[in-house]
Enzyme design. Structure first.
Site, PDB file in Angstrom:
ATOM      1  N   SER A 101     -74.559  19.341 -40.526  1.00 57.16           N
ATOM      2  CA  SER A 101     -75.112  19.205 -41.887  1.00 57.16           C
ATOM      3  C   SER A 101     -74.655  20.368 -42.751  1.00 57.16           C
ATOM      4  O   SER A 101     -74.420  21.484 -42.254  1.00 57.16           O
ATOM      5  CB  SER A 101     -76.645  19.207 -41.822  1.00 57.16           C
ATOM      6  OG  SER A 101     -77.190  19.268 -43.120  1.00 57.16           O
ATOM      7  N   TYR A 129     -84.477  22.867 -39.187  1.00 60.35           N
ATOM      8  CA  TYR A 129     -83.404  21.865 -39.165  1.00 60.35           C
ATOM      9  C   TYR A 129     -82.038  22.534 -39.408  1.00 60.35           C
ATOM     10  O   TYR A 129     -81.060  22.266 -38.698  1.00 60.35           O
ATOM     11  CB  TYR A 129     -83.701  20.825 -40.242  1.00 60.35           C
ATOM     12  CG  TYR A 129     -82.610  19.829 -40.525  1.00 60.35           C
ATOM     13  CD1 TYR A 129     -82.427  18.711 -39.717  1.00 60.35           C
ATOM     14  CD2 TYR A 129     -81.767  19.988 -41.630  1.00 60.35           C
ATOM     15  CE1 TYR A 129     -81.436  17.785 -39.993  1.00 60.35           C
ATOM     16  CE2 TYR A 129     -80.779  19.071 -41.912  1.00 60.35           C
ATOM     17  CZ  TYR A 129     -80.617  17.968 -41.093  1.00 60.35           C
ATOM     18  OH  TYR A 129     -79.623  17.055 -41.370  1.00 60.35           O
TER      19      TYR A 129
END
Ligand code: NAP
Length: 243
Positions: free
Chosen positions: A138, A152
Site C-alpha cells: 500500500s 495497517y
C-alpha cells in the site's frame, strides 16, 4: 505448462479484479476467501461464464494449517502452483495509535504480514515451477497513515521489506518477487475503516485528481506476474495517482 495462480482475498475489490484479469489471460485461478462465500462464488461464476478456469476456496491465510489446505486443494485440482498474489488484507476504524488496542495491532499484523509469509513459504516449498509472486502492499507503507491506521501502514512496510528480502533469496532460482503499492482505490475496504467516502474526500489532494479502480491495480499485478516483466524483481509499482 499451465499458469496456476492463487489470489488471496479474491472475493471482492482488488483481489476480485485481479482474479478476473488473470483468468481472462488464461491462468487457472484459485479465488481464496475468508468468510464471504457468496462474493467468491460470484467471481468464479463470472470467470467460468467467460470461458475461464477458476474455483473458490475458503481459508484464513493467516493460519498455517489453512494455508497448507489451500495449496493442497489447488494442487489436487490444477497441479503445481506457478504464481501467487498475496492480496488479502484488513484495516479497522480510523484512530490515532495511542487509542489502539494490542489485540487490533496484532490482528492487523497477523492478517496482513503473517499471511504473506505463510503463503510465500508454502509456494516456495511446494511449487515445482514457481515463477512469480506479487504482494499487494500500500501507499500507506510510504505515508504511515497518521491518525487513520498506523498499524495497517506498519504492516505494509513489513510487507515491502519481506518483498525485498525474499526477492534476493530466490532471484538465482529465476523466481521473481515484486509488490504493488495502491492508494485511494474505490473498494469496500474504506467502509471497514469507518469512512466509505474516503477516496472522494481525498480526490482533490491526489495529483491525478481522482481515485483509482481495482482494475487499474489488477493490470499492474498482471504485468508483474507476466514474462513481460521478466527482468523485474524486488521492485514496487506505486498506483496512487501520483501521490
Ligand atoms: P477489500 O475489498 O476489503 O477486500 C479484502 C479481501 O481480503 C476480502 O475479500 C477478504 O475476504 C479478504 N481477506 C481478509 N482477511 C483475510 C484472510 N485472513 N484470509 C483470506 N482472505 C482474507 O480490500 P481491497 O481494497 O480490495 O484491498 C485488497 C488489498 O489491497 C489489501 O491488501 C489492501 O491492504 C490493499 N490496498 C487497498 C487499497 C485501497 O485503496 N482499496 C489501497 C492500498 C492497498 P472476505 O470478504 O471473505 O473476508
Amino acid at each position: 505448462m499451465k499458469n496456476v495462480v492463487i489470489v488471496t482475498g479474491g472475493g471482492r475489490g482488488i483481489g476480485a479484479a485481479t482474479a478476473k484479469r488473470l483468468a481472462a489471460s488464461g491462468y487457472a485461478v484459485c479465488v481464496n476467501y475468508r468468510s464471504d462465500a457468496d462474493s467468491a462464488a460470484k467471481v468464479v461464476t463470472e470467470i467460468t461464464q467467460e470461458g475461464g478456469t477458476a474455483f473458490p476456496f475458503k481459508a484464513d491465510v493467516s493460519v498455517e494449517a489453512e494455508v497448507e489446505a489451500l495449496f493442497d486443494a489447488v494442487e489436487a485440482r490444477y497441479g503445481s502452483v506457478t504464481h501467487l498474489v498475496n492480496n488479502a488484507g484488513v484495516l479497522f476504524t480510523q484512530m490515532p495509535l495511542e487509542e489502539m488496542s494490542v489485540e487490533r495491532f496484532n490482528r492487523v499484523l497477523t492478517t496482513n504480514v503473517t499471511s504473506c509469509f505463510l503463503c510465500c513459504r508454502a509456494f516456495l516449498k511446494r511449487a515445482q515451477a514457481a515463477r512469480a509472486i506479487v504482494n499487494v502492499s500500500s501507499a500507506a507503507a510510504r505515508t504511515g497513515s497518521p491518525f487513520e491506521y498506523v498499524d495497517y501502514a506498519a504492516s505494509k512496510g513489513a510487507m515491502d521489506t519481506l518483498t525485498k528480502g525474499l526477492s534476493l533469496e530466490v532471484a538465482a532460482k529465476g523466481i521473481r518477487v515484486n509488490a504493488v503499492r495502491p492508494g485511494f482505490i474505490y473498494t469496500d475496504m474504506h467502509a471497514d475503516g469507518g469512512e466509505p467516502g474516503r477516496v472522494d474526500r481525498l480526490a482533490a489532494q491526489i495529483p491525478l485528481q481522482r481515485g483509482g479502480t481495482a482494475e487499474e491495480v489488477a493490470n499492474a499485478i498482471m504485468w508483474l506476474l507476466s514474462d513481460d516483466a521478466s527482468y523485474v524483481t524486488g521492485s514496487f509499482i506505486d498506483l496512487a495517482g501520483g501521490k
